[in-house]
Motif scaffolding. Structure first.
Motif, PDB file in Angstrom:
ATOM      1  N   ALA A  10       0.815  -1.223   0.000  1.00 39.68           N
ATOM      2  CA  ALA A  10       0.000   0.000   0.000  1.00 39.68           C
ATOM      3  C   ALA A  10       0.847   1.272   0.000  1.00 39.68           C
ATOM      4  N   THR A  11       2.037   1.234   0.621  1.00 43.13           N
ATOM      5  CA  THR A  11       2.847   2.450   0.750  1.00 43.13           C
ATOM      6  C   THR A  11       4.026   2.487  -0.220  1.00 43.13           C
ATOM      7  N   PHE A  12       4.190   1.444  -1.021  1.00 45.06           N
ATOM      8  CA  PHE A  12       5.360   1.322  -1.893  1.00 45.06           C
ATOM      9  C   PHE A  12       5.500   2.494  -2.864  1.00 45.06           C
ATOM     10  N   ASP A  13       4.422   2.834  -3.566  1.00 47.10           N
ATOM     11  CA  ASP A  13       4.492   3.932  -4.545  1.00 47.10           C
ATOM     12  C   ASP A  13       4.946   5.232  -3.892  1.00 47.10           C
ATOM     13  N   GLU A  14       4.316   5.561  -2.772  1.00 47.81           N
ATOM     14  CA  GLU A  14       4.586   6.836  -2.104  1.00 47.81           C
ATOM     15  C   GLU A  14       6.007   6.888  -1.521  1.00 47.81           C
ATOM     16  N   LEU A  15       6.420   5.823  -0.809  1.00 50.95           N
ATOM     17  CA  LEU A  15       7.683   5.853  -0.075  1.00 50.95           C
ATOM     18  C   LEU A  15       8.894   5.468  -0.925  1.00 50.95           C
ATOM     19  N   VAL A  16       8.673   4.694  -1.990  1.00 46.05           N
ATOM     20  CA  VAL A  16       9.800   4.224  -2.798  1.00 46.05           C
ATOM     21  C   VAL A  16       9.836   4.907  -4.163  1.00 46.05           C
ATOM     22  N   LEU A  17       8.782   4.732  -4.942  1.00 48.86           N
ATOM     23  CA  LEU A  17       8.809   5.224  -6.321  1.00 48.86           C
ATOM     24  C   LEU A  17       8.833   6.750  -6.409  1.00 48.86           C
ATOM     25  N   LYS A  18       8.229   7.434  -5.441  1.00 49.53           N
ATOM     26  CA  LYS A  18       8.182   8.898  -5.476  1.00 49.53           C
ATOM     27  C   LYS A  18       9.264   9.562  -4.625  1.00 49.53           C
ATOM     28  N   SER A  19      10.169   8.760  -4.081  1.00 50.36           N
ATOM     29  CA  SER A  19      11.234   9.292  -3.228  1.00 50.36           C
ATOM     30  C   SER A  19      12.217  10.116  -4.052  1.00 50.36           C
ATOM     31  N   GLU A  20      12.685  11.216  -3.465  1.00 53.45           N
ATOM     32  CA  GLU A  20      13.673  12.053  -4.138  1.00 53.45           C
ATOM     33  C   GLU A  20      15.084  11.507  -3.977  1.00 53.45           C
ATOM     34  N   THR A  21      15.297  10.646  -2.980  1.00 52.93           N
ATOM     35  CA  THR A  21      16.604  10.002  -2.795  1.00 52.93           C
ATOM     36  C   THR A  21      16.492   8.542  -3.230  1.00 52.93           C
ATOM     37  N   PRO A  22      17.611   7.915  -3.598  1.00 54.03           N
ATOM     38  CA  PRO A  22      17.557   6.496  -3.935  1.00 54.03           C
ATOM     39  C   PRO A  22      17.045   5.679  -2.745  1.00 54.03           C
ATOM     40  N   VAL A  23      16.307   4.617  -3.045  1.00 54.27           N
ATOM     41  CA  VAL A  23      15.762   3.748  -2.002  1.00 54.27           C
ATOM     42  C   VAL A  23      16.199   2.319  -2.283  1.00 54.27           C
ATOM     43  N   LEU A  24      16.858   1.706  -1.301  1.00 52.05           N
ATOM     44  CA  LEU A  24      17.229   0.296  -1.390  1.00 52.05           C
ATOM     45  C   LEU A  24      16.169  -0.501  -0.653  1.00 52.05           C
ATOM     46  N   VAL A  25      15.407  -1.303  -1.385  1.00 49.11           N
ATOM     47  CA  VAL A  25      14.328  -2.083  -0.784  1.00 49.11           C
ATOM     48  C   VAL A  25      14.835  -3.494  -0.507  1.00 49.11           C
ATOM     49  N   ASP A  26      14.731  -3.899   0.743  1.00 46.43           N
ATOM     50  CA  ASP A  26      15.115  -5.232   1.194  1.00 46.43           C
ATOM     51  C   ASP A  26      13.850  -6.085   1.256  1.00 46.43           C
ATOM     52  N   PHE A  27      13.728  -7.037   0.335  1.00 47.99           N
ATOM     53  CA  PHE A  27      12.624  -7.999   0.370  1.00 47.99           C
ATOM     54  C   PHE A  27      13.083  -9.139   1.275  1.00 47.99           C
TER      55      PHE A  27
END
Length: 108
Positions: A10-27
């Motif tokens: 639910a929060t992936f788009d907002e917190l990851v895709l729209k982030s102004e800094t790079p985001v490393l997502v740990d699955f």
């Protein structure tokens, strides 16, 4: 000092895709031994690279949509998102030095 954030489908788009800094997502998942091994490394990178990169954790078992969308099959999988797109994919636990070598070209 920054710590990893938790993201969900639910929060992936907002917190990851729209982030102004790079985001490393740990699955990750509770049952994944290598995921537990890499967690302190990611905590350290989050603290040391505060402001340059965001470390995000997504529980694979509780959020099926996002891993399926990005073809995540093995755990841990780390996806680096920059400007809303996957810039790097890292599969398996890696030592801190190896992770930083992959991440550094993407840090501001």
């Amino acid at each position: 000092m920054s710590a990893p954030i938790t993201v969900t489908d639910a929060t992936f788009d907002e917190l990851v895709l729209k982030s102004e800094t790079p985001v490393l997502v740990d699955f990750w998942a509770d049952w994944c031994g290598p995921c537990k091994m890499i967690a302190p490394v990611l905590d350290a990178i989050a603290a040391e690279q505060d402001g340059k990169i965001t470390i995000a954790k997504l529980n694979y078992d509780e959020n099926q949509q996002t891993p399926n969308q990005y073809g995540v099959l093995g755990l841990p999988t780390l996806l680096l998102f920059k400007d809303g797109a996957v810039a790097e994919q890292i599969v398996g636990a890696k030592p801190k030095r190896a992770l930083l070598k992959i991440l550094e070209p993407h840090l501001g």
